[in-house]
Write a protein that holds these residues in place. Structure first.
Motif, short mmCIF file in Angstrom:
data_model
loop_
_atom_site.label_atom_id
_atom_site.label_comp_id
_atom_site.label_asym_id
_atom_site.label_seq_id
_atom_site.Cartn_x
_atom_site.Cartn_y
_atom_site.Cartn_z
N HIS A 22 -1.58 42.29 -37.15
CA HIS A 22 -0.63 42.26 -36.05
C HIS A 22 -1.23 42.90 -34.81
N SER A 23 -0.59 42.66 -33.69
CA SER A 23 -1.02 43.25 -32.42
C SER A 23 -0.30 44.58 -32.23
N TYR A 24 -1.06 45.63 -31.95
CA TYR A 24 -0.49 46.94 -31.67
C TYR A 24 -1.49 47.76 -30.86
N ALA A 25 -1.01 48.86 -30.30
CA ALA A 25 -1.85 49.70 -29.46
C ALA A 25 -2.39 50.88 -30.27
N ARG A 51 -6.20 44.67 -38.98
CA ARG A 51 -5.35 44.35 -37.83
C ARG A 51 -4.88 42.90 -37.86
N ASP A 86 2.40 47.70 -38.29
CA ASP A 86 3.41 46.76 -37.82
C ASP A 86 3.15 46.29 -36.40
N GLU A 87 3.65 45.12 -36.10
CA GLU A 87 3.56 44.53 -34.77
C GLU A 87 4.16 45.47 -33.73
N GLY A 88 3.43 45.69 -32.63
CA GLY A 88 3.96 46.40 -31.49
C GLY A 88 3.97 47.92 -31.56
N VAL A 89 3.52 48.52 -32.67
CA VAL A 89 3.54 49.98 -32.75
C VAL A 89 2.47 50.60 -31.87
N LEU A 90 2.65 51.86 -31.56
CA LEU A 90 1.60 52.66 -30.92
C LEU A 90 1.05 53.57 -32.00
#
Length: 124
Positions: free
Chosen positions: A59-62, A57, A25-29
């Motif tokens: 979405h964007s996530y860390a 990938r 998901d977007e924004g997860v670490l």
């Protein structure tokens, strides 16, 4: 294509042949705890049989690069691929994340899911 889809609190996993394909998901670490859930899932599904993992990938996530140290210890996890259309994401995976995956197994980065699936099939 997908034989099975599993929803997790941080994204979804699709089981395709002997491959786990994760779309987080977007924004997860994505940290060591989340990674352990995927490794446990791999152990449960593949029961010691060789398999590969694709991080798709969208979405964007860390990503905590320490996840790769634990993943490298899993004997039947034969290859990890990162797929992204984003050049910066691919470069980061190649130049940073790949350095943490210290194992005889393989880590590669691709622009398309199809390329990654075909590559993983050659490793398992």
């Amino acid at each position: 294509m997908p034989a099975n889809r599993i929803d997790l609190e941080f994204g979804e996993v699709i089981i395709h042949d002997q491959i786990l394909i994760a779309k987080l998901d977007e924004g997860v670490l994505f940290d060591t705890e989340s990674n352990q859930k995927l490794l446990d899932l791999g152990a449960e599904i593949f029961k010691g049989e060789d398999y590969g993992y694709i991080s798709h990938r969208i979405h964007s996530y860390a990503v905590d690069p320490m996840v790769y140290r634990k993943s490298a210890e899993v004997k039947n996890l034969k290859a990890i691929a990162v797929v992204s259309e984003n050049e910066i994401t691919r470069r980061n995976a190649n130049e940073v994340e790949k350095k943490f995956y210290k194992d005889n197994n393989c880590f590669e980065v691709f622009k398309t899911l199809e390329e990654a699936v075909e590559w993983i099939k050659t490793r398992i």
